[in-house]
Design a protein around this motif. Structure first.
Motif, PDB file in Angstrom:
ATOM      1  N   ASP A 121     -14.152   1.180   2.647  1.00 31.78           N
ATOM      2  CA  ASP A 121     -13.606   1.681   1.388  1.00 31.78           C
ATOM      3  C   ASP A 121     -12.149   2.109   1.539  1.00 31.78           C
ATOM      4  OD1 ASP A 121     -13.655   2.918  -1.323  1.00 31.78           O
ATOM      5  OD2 ASP A 121     -13.423   4.737  -0.132  1.00 31.78           O
ATOM      6  N   ASN A 122     -11.317   1.681   0.588  1.00 26.25           N
ATOM      7  CA  ASN A 122      -9.930   2.121   0.528  1.00 26.25           C
ATOM      8  C   ASN A 122      -9.541   2.440  -0.918  1.00 26.25           C
ATOM      9  OD1 ASN A 122      -7.556   2.767   1.940  1.00 26.25           O
ATOM     10  ND2 ASN A 122      -6.611   0.833   1.383  1.00 26.25           N
ATOM     11  N   GLY A 123     -10.560   2.584  -1.779  1.00 27.18           N
ATOM     12  CA  GLY A 123     -10.336   2.901  -3.189  1.00 27.18           C
ATOM     13  C   GLY A 123     -11.405   2.256  -4.048  1.00 27.18           C
ATOM     14  N   ALA A 124     -12.366   3.047  -4.481  1.00 22.59           N
ATOM     15  CA  ALA A 124     -13.497   2.534  -5.267  1.00 22.59           C
ATOM     16  C   ALA A 124     -13.017   1.924  -6.583  1.00 22.59           C
ATOM     17  CB  ALA A 124     -14.479   3.672  -5.547  1.00 22.59           C
ATOM     18  N   PRO A 125     -13.837   1.063  -7.195  1.00 17.09           N
ATOM     19  CA  PRO A 125     -13.451   0.457  -8.474  1.00 17.09           C
ATOM     20  C   PRO A 125     -13.130   1.514  -9.524  1.00 17.09           C
ATOM     21  CG  PRO A 125     -15.404  -0.619  -7.603  1.00 17.09           C
ATOM     22  CD  PRO A 125     -15.147   0.582  -6.742  1.00 17.09           C
ATOM     23  N   GLY A 126     -12.086   1.246 -10.274  1.00 12.09           N
ATOM     24  CA  GLY A 126     -11.703   2.147 -11.341  1.00 12.09           C
ATOM     25  C   GLY A 126     -10.377   1.757 -11.963  1.00 12.09           C
ATOM     26  N   GLU A 127     -10.047   2.432 -13.057  1.00 15.31           N
ATOM     27  CA  GLU A 127      -8.761   2.228 -13.728  1.00 15.31           C
ATOM     28  C   GLU A 127      -7.643   2.730 -12.821  1.00 15.31           C
ATOM     29  OE1 GLU A 127      -7.688   1.423 -17.066  1.00 15.31           O
ATOM     30  OE2 GLU A 127      -9.669   0.837 -17.811  1.00 15.31           O
ATOM     31  N   ARG A 128      -6.543   2.020 -12.821  1.00 16.50           N
ATOM     32  CA  ARG A 128      -5.354   2.416 -12.080  1.00 16.50           C
ATOM     33  C   ARG A 128      -4.213   2.611 -13.071  1.00 16.50           C
ATOM     34  NH1 ARG A 128      -9.156   2.404  -8.902  1.00 16.50           N
ATOM     35  NH2 ARG A 128      -9.022   1.981  -6.692  1.00 16.50           N
ATOM     36  N   PRO A 129      -3.192   3.392 -12.704  1.00 23.07           N
ATOM     37  CA  PRO A 129      -2.114   3.710 -13.641  1.00 23.07           C
ATOM     38  C   PRO A 129      -1.037   2.631 -13.768  1.00 23.07           C
ATOM     39  CG  PRO A 129      -1.739   4.853 -11.578  1.00 23.07           C
ATOM     40  CD  PRO A 129      -3.080   4.163 -11.459  1.00 23.07           C
ATOM     41  N   TYR A 130      -1.210   1.466 -13.149  1.00 18.76           N
ATOM     42  CA  TYR A 130      -0.154   0.461 -13.108  1.00 18.76           C
ATOM     43  C   TYR A 130       0.178  -0.110 -14.486  1.00 18.76           C
ATOM     44  CZ  TYR A 130      -1.743   0.883  -8.314  1.00 18.76           C
ATOM     45  OH  TYR A 130      -2.143   1.383  -7.100  1.00 18.76           O
ATOM     46  N   HIS A 131      -0.837  -0.341 -15.297  1.00 23.93           N
ATOM     47  CA  HIS A 131      -0.669  -0.697 -16.705  1.00 23.93           C
ATOM     48  C   HIS A 131      -2.019  -0.510 -17.385  1.00 23.93           C
ATOM     49  CE1 HIS A 131      -2.773  -4.572 -16.539  1.00 23.93           C
ATOM     50  NE2 HIS A 131      -2.020  -4.946 -15.529  1.00 23.93           N
ATOM     51  N   PRO A 132      -2.038  -0.368 -18.716  1.00 18.44           N
ATOM     52  CA  PRO A 132      -3.327  -0.186 -19.406  1.00 18.44           C
ATOM     53  C   PRO A 132      -4.282  -1.346 -19.106  1.00 18.44           C
ATOM     54  CG  PRO A 132      -1.505   0.265 -20.882  1.00 18.44           C
ATOM     55  CD  PRO A 132      -0.903  -0.320 -19.626  1.00 18.44           C
ATOM     56  N   GLY A 133      -5.513  -1.017 -18.772  1.00 16.58           N
ATOM     57  CA  GLY A 133      -6.522  -2.030 -18.489  1.00 16.58           C
ATOM     58  C   GLY A 133      -6.575  -2.503 -17.049  1.00 16.58           C
ATOM     59  N   TYR A 134      -5.719  -1.986 -16.173  1.00 18.71           N
ATOM     60  CA  TYR A 134      -5.698  -2.399 -14.765  1.00 18.71           C
ATOM     61  C   TYR A 134      -6.896  -1.768 -14.066  1.00 18.71           C
ATOM     62  CZ  TYR A 134      -3.407  -3.713 -10.319  1.00 18.71           C
ATOM     63  OH  TYR A 134      -3.073  -4.277  -9.115  1.00 18.71           O
ATOM     64  N   TYR A 135      -7.893  -2.593 -13.755  1.00 20.51           N
ATOM     65  CA  TYR A 135      -9.137  -2.134 -13.136  1.00 20.51           C
ATOM     66  C   TYR A 135      -9.240  -2.803 -11.774  1.00 20.51           C
ATOM     67  CZ  TYR A 135     -14.094  -0.924 -12.739  1.00 20.51           C
ATOM     68  OH  TYR A 135     -15.307  -0.415 -12.337  1.00 20.51           O
ATOM     69  N   ALA A 136      -9.313  -2.017 -10.705  1.00 24.67           N
ATOM     70  CA  ALA A 136      -9.254  -2.599  -9.368  1.00 24.67           C
ATOM     71  C   ALA A 136     -10.053  -1.783  -8.369  1.00 24.67           C
ATOM     72  CB  ALA A 136      -7.800  -2.675  -8.910  1.00 24.67           C
ATOM     73  N   CYS A 137     -10.299  -2.419  -7.231  1.00 25.75           N
ATOM     74  CA  CYS A 137     -10.847  -1.736  -6.068  1.00 25.75           C
ATOM     75  C   CYS A 137     -10.043  -2.175  -4.854  1.00 25.75           C
ATOM     76  CB  CYS A 137     -12.325  -2.059  -5.874  1.00 25.75           C
ATOM     77  SG  CYS A 137     -12.648  -3.770  -5.368  1.00 25.75           S
ATOM     78  N   PHE A 138     -10.122  -1.374  -3.796  1.00 24.36           N
ATOM     79  CA  PHE A 138      -9.410  -1.659  -2.556  1.00 24.36           C
ATOM     80  C   PHE A 138     -10.367  -1.471  -1.387  1.00 24.36           C
ATOM     81  CE2 PHE A 138      -6.446  -0.153  -5.685  1.00 24.36           C
ATOM     82  CZ  PHE A 138      -5.345  -0.978  -5.546  1.00 24.36           C
ATOM     83  N   VAL A 139     -10.348  -2.431  -0.470  1.00 21.36           N
ATOM     84  CA  VAL A 139     -11.143  -2.337   0.751  1.00 21.36           C
ATOM     85  C   VAL A 139     -10.279  -2.798   1.924  1.00 21.36           C
ATOM     86  CG1 VAL A 139     -13.378  -2.695  -0.376  1.00 21.36           C
ATOM     87  CG2 VAL A 139     -12.097  -4.667   0.450  1.00 21.36           C
ATOM     88  N   LEU A 140     -10.592  -2.285   3.095  1.00 22.20           N
ATOM     89  CA  LEU A 140      -9.949  -2.778   4.303  1.00 22.20           C
ATOM     90  C   LEU A 140     -10.852  -3.837   4.913  1.00 22.20           C
ATOM     91  CD1 LEU A 140      -8.711   0.581   5.892  1.00 22.20           C
ATOM     92  CD2 LEU A 140      -7.476  -0.986   4.366  1.00 22.20           C
ATOM     93  N   ASP A 141     -10.289  -5.004   5.213  1.00 22.31           N
ATOM     94  CA  ASP A 141     -11.074  -6.056   5.863  1.00 22.31           C
ATOM     95  C   ASP A 141     -11.273  -5.694   7.330  1.00 22.31           C
ATOM     96  OD1 ASP A 141      -8.824  -6.871   7.369  1.00 22.31           O
ATOM     97  OD2 ASP A 141      -8.597  -8.784   6.333  1.00 22.31           O
ATOM     98  N   PRO A 142     -12.011  -6.497   8.117  1.00 20.06           N
ATOM     99  CA  PRO A 142     -12.273  -6.128   9.512  1.00 20.06           C
ATOM    100  C   PRO A 142     -11.022  -5.929  10.372  1.00 20.06           C
ATOM    101  CG  PRO A 142     -13.872  -7.742   8.818  1.00 20.06           C
ATOM    102  CD  PRO A 142     -12.846  -7.637   7.694  1.00 20.06           C
ATOM    103  N   ASP A 143      -9.860  -6.467   9.937  1.00 20.96           N
ATOM    104  CA  ASP A 143      -8.623  -6.278  10.687  1.00 20.96           C
ATOM    105  C   ASP A 143      -7.709  -5.226  10.085  1.00 20.96           C
ATOM    106  OD1 ASP A 143      -7.916  -8.336  13.066  1.00 20.96           O
ATOM    107  OD2 ASP A 143      -9.421  -9.163  11.726  1.00 20.96           O
ATOM    108  N   GLY A 144      -8.180  -4.504   9.070  1.00 18.59           N
ATOM    109  CA  GLY A 144      -7.378  -3.444   8.472  1.00 18.59           C
ATOM    110  C   GLY A 144      -6.455  -3.876   7.357  1.00 18.59           C
ATOM    111  N   ASN A 145      -6.551  -5.136   6.909  1.00 15.14           N
ATOM    112  CA  ASN A 145      -5.762  -5.575   5.769  1.00 15.14           C
ATOM    113  C   ASN A 145      -6.313  -4.935   4.504  1.00 15.14           C
ATOM    114  OD1 ASN A 145      -3.908  -7.629   6.982  1.00 15.14           O
ATOM    115  ND2 ASN A 145      -5.870  -8.502   7.596  1.00 15.14           N
ATOM    116  N   ASN A 146      -5.421  -4.501   3.635  1.00 12.90           N
ATOM    117  CA  ASN A 146      -5.806  -3.856   2.377  1.00 12.90           C
ATOM    118  C   ASN A 146      -6.062  -4.947   1.343  1.00 12.90           C
ATOM    119  OD1 ASN A 146      -6.233  -1.881   0.421  1.00 12.90           O
ATOM    120  ND2 ASN A 146      -4.069  -1.713  -0.064  1.00 12.90           N
TER     121      ASN A 146
END
Length: 142
Positions: free
Chosen positions: A97-122
């Motif tokens: 986990d690097n950021g659970a799914p949810g709205e982000r402040p980048y622009h209205p409607g921006y819904y995203a999640c973030f995970v680190l892959d096995p090598d630490g890439n975001n």
């Protein structure tokens, strides 16, 4: 030589990630790409690829013995449910986990999640909201 296809009209032509543990990375990316409905394009000794992403070991000819550094890659999702499913698949297949799914402040409607892959890439999955595409891409076959 087999027929190949390229998609033009996008910013990125291709990206290569050089990883420590190819089987772990292949399990991770196979799972998240299945959610995004992106099939693996191929595999070989020391590499696999899907769409414009090429993943290889450090001893592959293209890598020249070096791992890539930490990168942020964002993949487009077709809807919010796909972002949610991407997150769950990533965590179930070696992601962190690097950021659970949810709205982000980048622009209205921006819904995203973030995970680190096995090598630490975001790795991000993002849905920008409802929109109409003029075309999915421009396909060039050779």
């Amino acid at each position: 030589m087999e027929t190949q296809e390229l998609h033009r009209g996008r910013l990125i032509d291709h990206i290569q990630l050089v990883v420590r543990d190819l089987p772990a990375s292949q399990a991770f990316y196979t799972a998240v790409f299945e959610v995004l409905k992106i099939p693996l394009g191929g595999t070989g000794e020391g590499y696999f690829w899907a769409d414009e992403l090429f993943v290889s070991t450090a001893d592959s000819e293209a890598a020249q013995g070096e791992l890539t550094g930490r990168h942020h890659l964002a993949f487009q999702a077709g809807d919010r449910a796909t972002v949610d499913a991407f997150y769950e698949a990533a965590l179930a297949h070696g992601g962190t986990d690097n950021g659970a799914p949810g709205e982000r402040p980048y622009h209205p409607g921006y819904y995203a999640c973030f995970v680190l892959d096995p090598d630490g890439n975001n790795i991000e999955a993002v849905f920008h909201g409802e929109a109409q595409r003029s075309a999915p891409s421009v396909k060039v076959t050779f």
